[in-house]
Design a protein around this motif. Structure first.
Motif, PDB file in Angstrom:
ATOM      1  N   LEU A  73     -30.668 -16.262  17.308  1.00 37.10           N
ATOM      2  CA  LEU A  73     -31.683 -15.760  16.477  1.00 37.10           C
ATOM      3  C   LEU A  73     -32.497 -14.830  17.532  1.00 37.10           C
ATOM      4  CD1 LEU A  73     -33.274 -15.233  13.903  1.00 37.10           C
ATOM      5  CD2 LEU A  73     -34.512 -17.260  14.541  1.00 37.10           C
ATOM      6  N   LYS A  74     -32.820 -13.385  17.417  1.00 36.33           N
ATOM      7  CA  LYS A  74     -33.768 -12.876  18.027  1.00 36.33           C
ATOM      8  C   LYS A  74     -34.974 -12.271  17.131  1.00 36.33           C
ATOM      9  CE  LYS A  74     -31.232 -12.672  21.830  1.00 36.33           C
ATOM     10  NZ  LYS A  74     -31.814 -13.626  23.051  1.00 36.33           N
ATOM     11  N   MET A  75     -36.098 -12.690  17.466  1.00 38.10           N
ATOM     12  CA  MET A  75     -37.322 -12.418  16.756  1.00 38.10           C
ATOM     13  C   MET A  75     -38.079 -11.149  17.599  1.00 38.10           C
ATOM     14  SD  MET A  75     -38.705 -15.840  15.032  1.00 38.10           S
ATOM     15  CE  MET A  75     -38.698 -16.684  16.697  1.00 38.10           C
TER      16      MET A  75
ATOM     17  N   GLY B 275     -36.238  -4.496  11.406  1.00 38.26           N
ATOM     18  CA  GLY B 275     -36.356  -4.508  12.793  1.00 38.26           C
ATOM     19  C   GLY B 275     -37.118  -6.094  13.324  1.00 38.26           C
ATOM     20  N   LEU B 276     -37.308  -6.656  12.513  1.00 41.21           N
ATOM     21  CA  LEU B 276     -38.215  -7.992  12.554  1.00 41.21           C
ATOM     22  C   LEU B 276     -37.400  -9.303  13.395  1.00 41.21           C
ATOM     23  CD1 LEU B 276     -40.381  -8.123   9.391  1.00 41.21           C
ATOM     24  CD2 LEU B 276     -40.731  -7.337  11.848  1.00 41.21           C
ATOM     25  N   MET B 277     -36.001  -9.149  13.110  1.00 37.62           N
ATOM     26  CA  MET B 277     -35.203 -10.428  13.707  1.00 37.62           C
ATOM     27  C   MET B 277     -33.799  -9.744  13.699  1.00 37.62           C
ATOM     28  SD  MET B 277     -35.602 -13.345  11.039  1.00 37.62           S
ATOM     29  CE  MET B 277     -34.261 -13.676  10.120  1.00 37.62           C
ATOM     30  N   TYR B 278     -33.051 -10.536  14.289  1.00 39.83           N
ATOM     31  CA  TYR B 278     -31.568 -10.139  14.578  1.00 39.83           C
ATOM     32  C   TYR B 278     -30.844 -11.355  14.650  1.00 39.83           C
ATOM     33  CZ  TYR B 278     -27.430  -6.996  14.481  1.00 39.83           C
ATOM     34  OH  TYR B 278     -26.382  -6.504  14.150  1.00 39.83           O
ATOM     35  N   HIS B 279     -29.603 -11.360  14.147  1.00 41.53           N
ATOM     36  CA  HIS B 279     -28.559 -12.513  14.616  1.00 41.53           C
ATOM     37  C   HIS B 279     -27.584 -11.808  15.445  1.00 41.53           C
ATOM     38  CE1 HIS B 279     -30.514 -14.849  11.522  1.00 41.53           C
ATOM     39  NE2 HIS B 279     -30.353 -13.840  10.603  1.00 41.53           N
TER      40      HIS B 279
ATOM     41  N   LEU C 258     -41.298 -17.861   9.710  1.00 38.79           N
ATOM     42  CA  LEU C 258     -39.945 -18.398   9.178  1.00 38.79           C
ATOM     43  C   LEU C 258     -40.395 -19.716   8.392  1.00 38.79           C
ATOM     44  CD1 LEU C 258     -37.591 -18.595  12.278  1.00 38.79           C
ATOM     45  CD2 LEU C 258     -37.625 -16.798  10.250  1.00 38.79           C
ATOM     46  N   PHE C 259     -41.654 -20.608   8.779  1.00 35.86           N
ATOM     47  CA  PHE C 259     -41.755 -21.591   7.973  1.00 35.86           C
ATOM     48  C   PHE C 259     -42.519 -21.375   6.667  1.00 35.86           C
ATOM     49  CE2 PHE C 259     -45.548 -24.434   7.259  1.00 35.86           C
ATOM     50  CZ  PHE C 259     -45.204 -25.772   7.011  1.00 35.86           C
TER      51      PHE C 259
ATOM     52  N   THR D 292     -33.598  -8.038   4.962  1.00 34.60           N
ATOM     53  CA  THR D 292     -34.833  -7.310   4.833  1.00 34.60           C
ATOM     54  C   THR D 292     -35.440  -7.575   6.348  1.00 34.60           C
ATOM     55  OG1 THR D 292     -35.418  -7.797   2.570  1.00 34.60           O
ATOM     56  CG2 THR D 292     -37.396  -6.909   3.775  1.00 34.60           C
ATOM     57  N   ALA D 293     -35.646  -8.536   6.775  1.00 35.67           N
ATOM     58  CA  ALA D 293     -36.160  -8.717   8.140  1.00 35.67           C
ATOM     59  C   ALA D 293     -35.306  -7.969   9.330  1.00 35.67           C
ATOM     60  CB  ALA D 293     -36.528 -10.383   8.575  1.00 35.67           C
TER      61      ALA D 293
END
Length: 192
Positions: free
Chosen positions: A152-154, A86-90, A163-164, A81-82
């Motif tokens: 990880l790109k945020m 567009g909130l993060m990418y690997h 994330l926590f 979902t993230a």
């Protein structure tokens, strides 16, 4: 099915195919078998699983693995979902598939969570406290490391704090579901 609906579905399929082709091209260029990122992903997939095989409590193997499977499923839903939002990418993955983050979500993080759960269960440590501890370790120690090496790109409002909170929620839900199903398992055992 209306013509408009059929046209939209075809467009979605075509865009997905285009994304898959882009991901495959990107993977070959930057994450393929000839890169150090591929081999780090392989190590981060295999080593935690070997560690789990050595240290898992064999008396509670199904309970611990159910907990880990639940973590894996929840983590994948939230992570996908993230990524889609567009909130993060690997940027580096073991496989050339969109939203493929097999290493972190299938091995490293679930194994860390499983061993934490096992520790709490065996030593009677409060699982909610452990959720906060493992969430902090994964988000504020491990998170910056994988971010620093580019795994990880945020984007936007995504942060280590998000994330926590996500890690704590995943851990608690997995704990509740495991407790719920384990309760039925124990009540179903024949008495001698």
């Amino acid at each position: 099915m209306s013509e408009h609906q059929r046209a939209m579905l075809n467009h979605i399929r075509e865009v997905n195919q285009h994304i898959e082709n882009l991901v495959t091209d990107y993977w070959k260029a930057y994450s393929g078998i000839d890169t150090w990122q591929f081999w780090l992903n392989a190590v981060l997939l295999i080593i935690p699983l070997v560690f789990l095989l050595i240290y898992i409590d064999r008396r509670r193997v199904f309970q611990i693995l159910f907990f880990g499977y639940t973590i894996h499923v929840l983590m994948n839903y939230l992570d996908i979902t993230a990524v889609l939002k567009g909130l993060m990418y690997h940027p580096y993955s073991l496989l050339p598939m969109p939203q493929s983050h097999l290493t972190l979500d299938a091995s490293l993080i679930p194994v860390a969570f499983m061993l934490t759960y096992q520790l709490g269960y065996n030593r009677r440590i409060n699982q909610y406290l452990l959720a906060v501890v493992i969430g902090a370790v994964m988000s504020f120690i491990f998170g910056p490391i994988v971010h620093a090496i580019g795994f990880l790109k945020m984007y936007h409002w995504m942060s280590y704090w998000v994330l926590f909170i996500g890690d704590i929620i995943e851990y608690i839900i997995a704990y509740w579901l495991t407790s719920f199903f384990f309760h039925f398992y124990r009540n179903d055992e024949p008495t001698s």
